[in-house]
Design a protein around this motif. Structure first.
Motif, short mmCIF file in Angstrom:
data_model
loop_
_atom_site.label_atom_id
_atom_site.label_comp_id
_atom_site.label_asym_id
_atom_site.label_seq_id
_atom_site.Cartn_x
_atom_site.Cartn_y
_atom_site.Cartn_z
N THR A 53 34.99 35.73 50.90
CA THR A 53 33.92 36.06 49.96
C THR A 53 33.80 35.05 48.82
O THR A 53 32.96 35.24 47.94
CB THR A 53 34.13 37.46 49.35
OG1 THR A 53 35.31 37.44 48.53
CG2 THR A 53 34.27 38.51 50.44
N ALA A 54 34.64 34.01 48.82
CA ALA A 54 34.59 33.04 47.73
C ALA A 54 33.29 32.24 47.77
O ALA A 54 32.65 32.12 48.81
CB ALA A 54 35.78 32.09 47.82
N GLY A 55 32.91 31.70 46.62
CA GLY A 55 31.73 30.86 46.55
C GLY A 55 30.70 31.37 45.58
O GLY A 55 30.90 32.39 44.90
N SER A 56 29.58 30.68 45.52
CA SER A 56 28.49 31.07 44.63
C SER A 56 27.63 32.15 45.29
O SER A 56 27.76 32.43 46.49
CB SER A 56 27.62 29.85 44.31
OG SER A 56 26.97 29.40 45.49
N ALA A 57 26.71 32.73 44.52
CA ALA A 57 25.79 33.72 45.07
C ALA A 57 24.96 33.10 46.18
O ALA A 57 24.68 33.75 47.21
CB ALA A 57 24.89 34.28 43.97
N ALA A 58 24.55 31.83 46.03
CA ALA A 58 23.76 31.16 47.05
C ALA A 58 24.57 30.99 48.34
O ALA A 58 24.04 31.15 49.44
CB ALA A 58 23.27 29.81 46.54
N GLN A 59 25.85 30.66 48.21
CA GLN A 59 26.69 30.50 49.40
C GLN A 59 26.90 31.84 50.09
O GLN A 59 26.91 31.92 51.32
CB GLN A 59 28.03 29.88 49.00
CG GLN A 59 27.92 28.42 48.59
CD GLN A 59 29.21 27.89 47.99
OE1 GLN A 59 29.90 28.58 47.23
NE2 GLN A 59 29.55 26.66 48.33
#
Length: 403
Positions: free
Chosen positions: A370-376
């Protein structure tokens, strides 16, 4: 608003249930549910109260409206049956899809009160305890909900289109078949096209809105596991919806505390507490103040929706939703085409053995990155839906700049 006469309703309904509970849906509606709605200020016999409507694949016995705008969903079971967890979850998905932020699901003995649109807060109440919940029930009255619908907005158009969708589809198909040669032969194609068209209209009008105007977002997880009942059960069984709902609330709240019922009395108004593990990574983790909605479509149209107050929570809920709809057969380790990051695996590691940055364990045992930015995360949701043979449409705060 004048005080509700809940005490009189509870006394009359309790006496009826104790003496001779209704055995049919019709009698349950007539003797237990109609009087409750009338106590809340709704005229169930007026044209403004739509009866027996199907919305987003869930049947609703009542859809009270204010100036033709749907204000409340009410689903009913016979008094001799318990509530069906699957129908409760379908009701919550219909709330997310339409933007109708209040719903009641009842058999006249148990009352499931739902509030919200993306994150749905809920509370189960027994008939005998309704007198203690007058402040909560006030949020389901004609007066309260009517005051929230006075201002015109595109969201209200979305509600109307969603509730009237079956009637509109039938009308469009009838018109198309009437004006085309041998139109009856093409009726299934006309119907599929009309459903897609109306789904697009609902989304187009709904997604222009910011957060729902029906009240503040709450951080109760919008999950099909929230009410775990495999179907209608008889009173007193271990699988009763009240017990299941309470157990699920405990499991989802690591603090073990009940949700705050203060404020205006609506379920969870101040319950903006974390229900997921937060890791402090950049993005929206731990903020719990957003509205991340994912709507799923097959080739015929909408099949459901999920939502969460954070993008990582919405990614998890989307994956859980998809597990029963084609995703379960994925062969781990799995990564979307064109990506070098493993998204699903048997354990919280990538294909090369390196640890995932923010793994979450799904109900089937797989680990989801679930790591990453909202866009990812948004790209990941779409990839998971595509892997399940569906299309995902993301609305709400997915495009919000993360900090």
């Amino acid at each position: 608003m004048p005080p509700l006469d809940i005490r009189s309703y509870t006394a009359r309904a309790g006496a009826l249930v104790d003496a001779s509970p209704p055995t049919t849906l019709r009698d349950t509606r007539r003797w237990l549910v109609d009087p409750l709605l009338e106590t809340l200020g709704w005229d169930v016999r007026a044209d403004s109260c739509r009866a027996d409507r199907d919305v987003d694949d869930v049947h609703l016995e009542y859809v009270p409206t204010v100036d033709s705008v749907p204000a409340l969903f009410v689903a009913v079971e016979p008094a001799t049956d318990s509530l069906d967890g699957r129908r409760a979850n379908a009701l919550r998905r219909a709330m997310a899809w339409t933007g109708v932020g209040r719903a009641i699901y009842t058999n006249g003995r148990d009352f499931l009160l739902l509030a919200g649109t993306s994150d749905i807060d809920y509370r189960t109440v027994r008939l005998a305890d309704l007198t203690d919940e007058e402040s909560v029930l006030a949020n389901y009255t004609r007066s309260t909900l009517g005051s929230r619908l006075e201002r015109h907005s595109r969201e209200l158009v979305a509600r109307q289109l969603a509730v009237e969708r079956p009637v509109l589809v039938e009308s469009i198909v009838d018109r198309l078949t009437a004006v085309t040669t041998q139109g009856e032969a093409y009726a299934p194609e006309f119907e599929a096209a009309a459903e897609r068209f109306l789904d697009q209209l609902v989304v187009a009008f709904a997604e222009q809105q910011p957060a729902s105007s029906d009240g503040p977002a709450v951080s109760v997880r919008f999950s099909e596991s929230a009410i775990t009942d495999d179907g209608p059960t008889r009173e007193g069984t271990a699988d009763s919806p009240t017990a299941a709902g309470d157990a699920a609330l405990e499991a989802d709240d690591p603090t073990g505390s009940e949700r705050d019922e203060s404020g205006d009395g609506s379920p969870g108004e101040d319950a903006d507490t974390a229900t997921d593990d937060r890791s402090g990574k950049p993005g929206d983790e731990g903020r719990g103040d957003g509205e991340y909605v994912v709507r799923f479509f097959n080739e015929r149209g909408s099949i459901g929706a999920i939502g969460h107050s954070t993008s990582d929570g919405a990614l998890v809920e989307a994956a859980e939703y998809l597990l029963d709809r084609g995703l379960a057969g994925v062969d781990p380790p799995w990564r979307p085409d064109g990506s070098d990051r493993t998204i699903l695996n048997d354990g919280p590691v990538g294909a090369d053995g390196s640890p995932m940055a923010a793994p979450k364990r799904l109900s089937n045992g797989l680990a989801l990155e679930t790591a990453g930015s909202a866009a990812q995360r948004a790209a990941r949701v779409k990839a998971l839906a595509d892997r399940a043979g569906l299309r995902a449409m993301l609305t709400g705060d997915w495009d919000r700049e993360t900090q």
